[in-house]
Write an enzyme that holds these catalytic residues in place. Structure first.
Site, PDB file in Angstrom:
ATOM      1  N   TYR A   1     -11.602  41.760  55.858  1.00 40.49           N
ATOM      2  CA  TYR A   1     -11.463  43.216  55.879  1.00 40.49           C
ATOM      3  C   TYR A   1     -10.331  43.655  56.816  1.00 40.49           C
ATOM      4  O   TYR A   1      -9.594  44.600  56.524  1.00 40.49           O
ATOM      5  CB  TYR A   1     -12.790  43.859  56.296  1.00 40.49           C
ATOM      6  CG  TYR A   1     -12.795  45.359  56.165  1.00 40.49           C
ATOM      7  CD1 TYR A   1     -13.023  45.954  54.929  1.00 40.49           C
ATOM      8  CD2 TYR A   1     -12.565  46.171  57.263  1.00 40.49           C
ATOM      9  CE1 TYR A   1     -13.015  47.336  54.799  1.00 40.49           C
ATOM     10  CE2 TYR A   1     -12.557  47.546  57.135  1.00 40.49           C
ATOM     11  CZ  TYR A   1     -12.785  48.125  55.900  1.00 40.49           C
ATOM     12  OH  TYR A   1     -12.769  49.489  55.769  1.00 40.49           O
ATOM     13  N   GLU A   2     -10.162  42.936  57.916  1.00 40.49           N
ATOM     14  CA  GLU A   2      -9.150  43.292  58.906  1.00 40.49           C
ATOM     15  C   GLU A   2      -7.730  42.939  58.454  1.00 40.49           C
ATOM     16  O   GLU A   2      -6.753  43.356  59.085  1.00 40.49           O
ATOM     17  CB  GLU A   2      -9.467  42.628  60.251  1.00 40.49           C
ATOM     18  CG  GLU A   2     -10.676  43.214  60.941  1.00 40.49           C
ATOM     19  CD  GLU A   2     -12.018  42.779  60.322  1.00 40.49           C
ATOM     20  OE1 GLU A   2     -12.986  43.565  60.439  1.00 40.49           O
ATOM     21  OE2 GLU A   2     -12.097  41.688  59.721  1.00 40.49           O
ATOM     22  N   HIS A  44     -22.805  42.651  49.986  1.00 46.35           N
ATOM     23  CA  HIS A  44     -21.721  42.695  50.961  1.00 46.35           C
ATOM     24  C   HIS A  44     -20.440  42.087  50.380  1.00 46.35           C
ATOM     25  O   HIS A  44     -19.346  42.633  50.546  1.00 46.35           O
ATOM     26  CB  HIS A  44     -22.151  41.940  52.231  1.00 46.35           C
ATOM     27  CG  HIS A  44     -21.117  41.888  53.300  1.00 46.35           C
ATOM     28  ND1 HIS A  44     -20.814  42.973  54.095  1.00 46.35           N
ATOM     29  CD2 HIS A  44     -20.320  40.883  53.709  1.00 46.35           C
ATOM     30  CE1 HIS A  44     -19.872  42.631  54.956  1.00 46.35           C
ATOM     31  NE2 HIS A  44     -19.552  41.366  54.743  1.00 46.35           N
ATOM     32  N   GLU A 104     -26.197  36.422  49.592  1.00 48.02           N
ATOM     33  CA  GLU A 104     -27.389  36.941  48.914  1.00 48.02           C
ATOM     34  C   GLU A 104     -27.380  38.457  48.749  1.00 48.02           C
ATOM     35  O   GLU A 104     -28.220  39.004  48.041  1.00 48.02           O
ATOM     36  CB  GLU A 104     -28.638  36.523  49.692  1.00 48.02           C
ATOM     37  CG  GLU A 104     -28.840  35.021  49.721  1.00 48.02           C
ATOM     38  CD  GLU A 104     -30.058  34.623  50.540  1.00 48.02           C
ATOM     39  OE1 GLU A 104     -30.786  35.520  51.034  1.00 48.02           O
ATOM     40  OE2 GLU A 104     -30.279  33.422  50.695  1.00 48.02           O
ATOM     41  N   VAL A 164     -13.794  34.960  51.230  1.00 47.41           N
ATOM     42  CA  VAL A 164     -15.086  35.637  51.179  1.00 47.41           C
ATOM     43  C   VAL A 164     -15.962  34.838  50.217  1.00 47.41           C
ATOM     44  O   VAL A 164     -15.609  34.675  49.046  1.00 47.41           O
ATOM     45  CB  VAL A 164     -14.949  37.097  50.693  1.00 47.41           C
ATOM     46  CG1 VAL A 164     -16.287  37.807  50.761  1.00 47.41           C
ATOM     47  CG2 VAL A 164     -13.897  37.841  51.499  1.00 47.41           C
ATOM     48  N   ILE A 165     -17.074  34.338  50.731  1.00 50.07           N
ATOM     49  CA  ILE A 165     -17.980  33.510  49.927  1.00 50.07           C
ATOM     50  C   ILE A 165     -19.227  34.324  49.591  1.00 50.07           C
ATOM     51  O   ILE A 165     -19.817  34.966  50.464  1.00 50.07           O
ATOM     52  CB  ILE A 165     -18.343  32.211  50.676  1.00 50.07           C
ATOM     53  CG1 ILE A 165     -17.059  31.393  50.927  1.00 50.07           C
ATOM     54  CG2 ILE A 165     -19.363  31.398  49.888  1.00 50.07           C
ATOM     55  CD1 ILE A 165     -17.255  30.156  51.779  1.00 50.07           C
ATOM     56  N   PHE A 186      -1.909  38.952  48.051  1.00 46.61           N
ATOM     57  CA  PHE A 186      -3.363  38.760  48.108  1.00 46.61           C
ATOM     58  C   PHE A 186      -3.667  37.268  48.010  1.00 46.61           C
ATOM     59  O   PHE A 186      -3.686  36.689  46.925  1.00 46.61           O
ATOM     60  CB  PHE A 186      -4.020  39.518  46.957  1.00 46.61           C
ATOM     61  CG  PHE A 186      -5.522  39.508  46.991  1.00 46.61           C
ATOM     62  CD1 PHE A 186      -6.217  40.438  47.738  1.00 46.61           C
ATOM     63  CD2 PHE A 186      -6.244  38.575  46.256  1.00 46.61           C
ATOM     64  CE1 PHE A 186      -7.612  40.446  47.757  1.00 46.61           C
ATOM     65  CE2 PHE A 186      -7.629  38.576  46.265  1.00 46.61           C
ATOM     66  CZ  PHE A 186      -8.312  39.509  47.016  1.00 46.61           C
ATOM     67  N   TRP A 221     -12.571  34.174  59.983  1.00 51.10           N
ATOM     68  CA  TRP A 221     -13.868  33.918  59.350  1.00 51.10           C
ATOM     69  C   TRP A 221     -13.662  32.880  58.257  1.00 51.10           C
ATOM     70  O   TRP A 221     -12.706  32.953  57.503  1.00 51.10           O
ATOM     71  CB  TRP A 221     -14.415  35.214  58.763  1.00 51.10           C
ATOM     72  CG  TRP A 221     -15.858  35.126  58.398  1.00 51.10           C
ATOM     73  CD1 TRP A 221     -16.359  34.922  57.149  1.00 51.10           C
ATOM     74  CD2 TRP A 221     -16.973  35.227  59.272  1.00 51.10           C
ATOM     75  NE1 TRP A 221     -17.720  34.897  57.194  1.00 51.10           N
ATOM     76  CE2 TRP A 221     -18.134  35.075  58.498  1.00 51.10           C
ATOM     77  CE3 TRP A 221     -17.107  35.422  60.645  1.00 51.10           C
ATOM     78  CZ2 TRP A 221     -19.408  35.125  59.040  1.00 51.10           C
ATOM     79  CZ3 TRP A 221     -18.374  35.467  61.180  1.00 51.10           C
ATOM     80  CH2 TRP A 221     -19.505  35.321  60.380  1.00 51.10           C
TER      81      TRP A 221
END
Length: 163
Positions: free
Chosen positions: A66-67, A97, A94, A90-91, A122, A31
């Protein structure tokens, strides 16, 4: 100095040990691939630069950040590795999440490291927008993939010396 004024991936102030004796896993999220691909390239190239042999790098792609948690756990369970580098992006959107994913990934990766008593690095960008992510994936603020690899090398070396 404020991060907007400097490349954060400058390692001229520190000594990086040789990575030759160590084996590393790299888990990268698909992603936001434009960003995570650059993070991966930075991490992979840094491991090679500091002496890791190609056959001592195991790379795994997962769907999203997440995976990374399960993949790091599976790698450390199934392979003899000195550290696992987890790369994702991770961006902010709105909804909340973003908060849930960032929190879960941070805690999850920390728990995997503690479970296996191995460094789990990380290397997940948590940015407000795509531009900030690209700035940290080989842009004006350096490459967090490089930084994650250097951290993995230093942690593997530290763990080896303490055994």
């Amino acid at each position: 100095m404020a991060s907007h004024l400097k490349n954060l991936s400058d390692f001229s102030h520190t000594t990086v040990p040789t990575a030759g004796p160590y084996k590393f896993g790299i888990v990268v999220a698909a992603w936001n691939a434009e960003v995570t691909g650059k993070l991966y390239n930075g991490a992979y190239e840094s491991l090679l630069k500091y002496g890791t042999r190609e056959e001592n790098i195991i790379s795994v792609e997962v769907a999203g950040s997440y995976e990374l948690i399960a993949a790091a756990d599976i790698l450390l369970t199934s392979k003899e590795l000195d550290a696992v580098i987890c790369l994702g992006c991770v961006i902010q959107g709105e909804t909340r999440h973003f908060d849930f994913i960032c929190d879960a990934v941070g805690h999850g990766l920390a728990n995997v490291g503690l479970k296996h008593t191995k460094p789990v690095i990380f290397g997940v960008l948590t940015t407000d927008n795509q531009e900030q992510a690209l700035d940290r994936a080989g842009g004006k603020h350096g490459n967090k993939g490089d930084e994650a690899a250097i951290t993995a090398i230093k942690m593997a070396d530290m763990a080896s010396k303490l055994k």
